[in-house]
Design a protein around this motif. Structure first.
Motif, PDB file in Angstrom:
ATOM      1  N   ALA A   1       0.815  -1.216   0.000  1.00 44.94           N
ATOM      2  CA  ALA A   1       0.000   0.000   0.000  1.00 44.94           C
ATOM      3  C   ALA A   1       0.847   1.264   0.000  1.00 44.94           C
ATOM      4  O   ALA A   1       0.370   2.338  -0.376  1.00 44.94           O
ATOM      5  CB  ALA A   1      -0.934   0.010   1.209  1.00 44.94           C
TER       6      ALA A   1
ATOM      7  N   GLY B   1      -8.912  -2.018   5.429  1.00 41.09           N
ATOM      8  CA  GLY B   1      -8.145  -2.902   4.571  1.00 41.09           C
ATOM      9  C   GLY B   1      -7.901  -4.225   5.267  1.00 41.09           C
ATOM     10  O   GLY B   1      -8.242  -4.414   6.438  1.00 41.09           O
TER      11      GLY B   1
ATOM     12  N   SER C   1      -2.204  -4.853   5.849  1.00 43.00           N
ATOM     13  CA  SER C   1      -2.201  -3.926   4.716  1.00 43.00           C
ATOM     14  C   SER C   1      -1.506  -2.606   5.023  1.00 43.00           C
ATOM     15  O   SER C   1      -1.306  -1.795   4.124  1.00 43.00           O
ATOM     16  CB  SER C   1      -3.636  -3.655   4.252  1.00 43.00           C
TER      17      SER C   1
ATOM     18  N   GLU D   1      -4.690  -1.042  -0.149  1.00 42.09           N
ATOM     19  CA  GLU D   1      -4.706  -2.135  -1.112  1.00 42.09           C
ATOM     20  C   GLU D   1      -3.304  -2.387  -1.653  1.00 42.09           C
ATOM     21  O   GLU D   1      -2.370  -1.613  -1.387  1.00 42.09           O
ATOM     22  CB  GLU D   1      -5.645  -1.789  -2.279  1.00 42.09           C
TER      23      GLU D   1
END
Length: 257
Positions: free
Chosen positions: A40, A58, A62, A216
């Motif tokens: 990320a 998330g 993450s 992400e």
């Protein structure tokens, strides 16, 4: 629960959000080691915080908690949880991400609290040794259920400042999560509180007017509540748990492998 009287600050006074943006120095974000190898963070961190309540959402691992810990260190809060006044020796680990971040304040807020659900026990033990507990409801946090102690902290200790919270729903039932939303609402209405919250709770994520950032593989992006995986998976499950469980257990050997 007792309610607070909401009185928003006059226009001439500074009000939340105090922390307006989070930027990273790309040159300092280079590296193959943790935390710079978190997917990320691959394109840097460039987040605006225009609202008093911001959620980080998330999957596990993450980078949500890693970023919150860095923000807490820059803000001067104890890395195991607490405010600037809570000093505990023996906490040597510091965030490697913190030096790579630049925060924009208006104004700089030194009051507030950092809460980590996973180290809350250590914080409660520390408070038992140094406090008369009046700022925590007058009762030891250890002499309450986990959920009750969380709410005692939120209801009594939170007033004015920046509140950085890592999975505050961890010990809260759905009903208590709704109570926590009411606490956030009452504090936000004063214009003197800002919240940065990492959560997996679709209940908390529904808070109106909040900004949501999803962590992400491709980076960090703003997302609508109804587009979060947490909302979609929970919605699908509640609409038809039998169907989802049948699909989940359709090939048990694959999950045992």
């Amino acid at each position: 629960m007792a309610t607070r009287t909401a009185s928003r600050s006059s226009p001439s006074c500074f009000s939340s959000p105090f922390l307006r943006s989070i930027r990273s120095n790309l040159q300092r974000m280079q590296g193959a080691e943790f935390p710079f190898n978190i997917p990320a963070f691959r394109n840097g961190i460039n987040l605006d915080l225009p609202t008093p309540v911001t959620f980080f959402v998330g999957e596990n691992g993450s980078g949500k908690s890693t970023l919150l810990e860095a923000l807490a260190e820059i803000s001067g809060f104890n890395p195991e949880g607490g405010s600037r006044d809570h000093y505990r020796e023996g906490v040597a680990q510091r965030s490697e991400l913190a030096p790579a971040l630049k925060l924009s304040w208006l104004p700089k807020m030194t009051e507030g609290f950092f809460m980590r659900a996973e180290s809350f026990y250590n914080f409660a033990s520390y408070i038992d040794g140094v406090s008369d507990l009046q700022r925590y409801g007058g009762k030891s946090l250890h002499r309450q259920s986990h959920g009750e102690s969380f709410l005692a902290l939120f209801q009594n200790r939170f007033q004015r400042g920046l509140y950085i919270l890592d999975e505050p729903e961890a010990a809260l039932s759905p009903q208590r999560q709704l109570t926590f939303l009411r606490i956030i609402h009452e504090l936000e209405a004063t214009g003197q509180a800002q919240f940065l919250i990492a959560t997996h709770s679709p209940i908390l994520l529904a808070y109106p007017g909040a900004r949501l950032y999803q962590f992400e593989v491709e980076g960090i992006r703003q997302v609508r509540y109804q587009a979060t995986e947490h909302y979609l998976i929970t919605k699908d499950f509640l609409n038809c748990p039998e169907r989802m469980l049948k699909h989940l257990f359709s090939d048990e050997q694959a999950y045992e492998a």
